[in-house]
Motif scaffolding. Sequence first.
Motif, short mmCIF file in Angstrom:
data_model
loop_
_atom_site.label_atom_id
_atom_site.label_comp_id
_atom_site.label_asym_id
_atom_site.label_seq_id
_atom_site.Cartn_x
_atom_site.Cartn_y
_atom_site.Cartn_z
N ILE A 165 0.83 -1.21 0.00
CA ILE A 165 0.00 0.00 0.00
C ILE A 165 0.86 1.26 0.00
CG2 ILE A 165 -1.58 1.36 1.44
CD1 ILE A 165 -3.04 -1.23 2.10
N ILE A 166 1.98 1.23 0.69
CA ILE A 166 2.84 2.41 0.77
C ILE A 166 3.43 2.78 -0.60
CG2 ILE A 166 5.01 1.21 1.30
CD1 ILE A 166 5.58 3.43 3.35
N LEU A 167 3.47 1.82 -1.53
CA LEU A 167 4.00 2.08 -2.87
C LEU A 167 2.89 2.29 -3.91
CD1 LEU A 167 6.97 -0.46 -3.12
CD2 LEU A 167 7.02 1.96 -2.45
N GLY A 168 1.66 2.48 -3.44
CA GLY A 168 0.57 2.70 -4.38
C GLY A 168 -0.35 1.52 -4.53
N GLY A 169 -0.26 0.56 -3.62
CA GLY A 169 -1.19 -0.57 -3.64
C GLY A 169 -2.57 -0.15 -3.17
N SER A 170 -3.52 -1.03 -3.37
CA SER A 170 -4.91 -0.72 -3.02
C SER A 170 -5.34 -1.46 -1.76
CB SER A 170 -5.85 -1.12 -4.17
OG SER A 170 -7.20 -0.90 -3.81
N HIS A 171 -6.11 -0.78 -0.94
CA HIS A 171 -6.78 -1.46 0.16
C HIS A 171 -7.71 -2.53 -0.42
CE1 HIS A 171 -5.47 1.12 3.44
NE2 HIS A 171 -5.72 2.18 2.68
#
Length: 435
Positions: free
Chosen positions: A196-202
């Motif tokens: 998530i910190i690199l642009g991943g999705s919840h």
Amino acid sequence: MPYNKNMYTTGYYKEPGPKLDEESPFESMLERFRFAAEVLELDEGMFQYLASPVKQVTVSIPIVMDSGDIRVFEGYRVIHNNLLGPSKGGIRYAPDVTLEEVNALAAWMTWKCAIVNVPFGGAKGGVRVDPKQLSDGELERLTRRYTANMLEVFGPDRDIPAPDMNTNEQIMAWVMDTYSMNAHKTETAVVTGKPIILGGSHGRKEATGRGVVTVTLAALNKMGILPNKCTVAVQGFGNVGSVSAKLMYEQGAKVVAISDISGGYYNENGIDIPAAIEYAKENDNSLEGYPEAEKISNEELLQMECDVLIPAAKEDQINRENAGNINAKIIAEGANGPVTANADSILEDKGIMVVPDILANAGGVTVSYFEWVQDRQGYFWTEERVNRRLNRMMRNAFDNLFEVRNEYDITLRQAAYVFGINKVAMTLKLRGLYA
């Protein structure tokens, strides 16, 4: 000229594949494709176009091992189709991965994206390696070299990889970084399934299992069975199986059996799924020795009497040999290809509703699409919004396929192929062929 079953002997597929009792995952896919082509009356040229992959790439991946020795691994990337948009599909690391398997999985991704109305084409990748035999450093070097070899294939507007068997968000982070370093800019949208910190999705990790449960509930509704009155058996207790079991448990369903590589576990009174998940976490991700259930075989799990069977382990688990012994009312395919083509008619004759893999496990690619959209916009959604949109898209897809099923008086799997292939075929007719 209308389609006939011998057309595929020309062009890319020069000879028929194995006989149905010896079929491969690719042949299972192609057999179902043939049926849809007959229903849609595709001409020979259209059949050949849609059956043939756009691109197949095979690369050698030399890396320096921790010992200083050089080893060379083989990697693949197949882009089956990109008519609807950039191609999309996971990368798997496995010692037995083959180009044929990757071809089949890439084709499944094409129809899967079309079915859930995601604007992607289908792709798949693989490296023939046992990642358990590599150190973290060796795994990183392998991933980065594979990515470097695919720089002209990958791209946020071309081909977008994701995790698959034996790959995870860390490996996707290495793919993203390698691509970004060569592009001289941070390109988060080149992969999905990232941290998530690199642009991943919840919601990405739970998406496939959540999608399985959404369509399972839709199927139960069509059969007039209440979720809190049904019994469930789940084969496989990895990410997809454990999430599916947990969400069905939360719906009030009685999950009577679960399994993993150590075997099956049965409790006629129902299994406390959150407790089983916690047990597996504390036991090196294994159910071995789980004390609150009777030990059974995976075969016994598949054949037990239940309302819902969710095969979420490996392909070809239900085949001609055991299909006649399946006693579920609904099969929701969490895994890719758990039912072989030669078992379809047997299950149909038994009145079992099969929610096919290209619908049932499409939750992963749907939320991957959400991740790609969020990366492109630079604006990220809450998990509640992700789940709400996922449920809506999966339910809409199920309803669409059920309409096709009723229109043609065919199975839900056949309807899935008819719907998906028709959408891609219509897109080709409208776009035409660039000469």
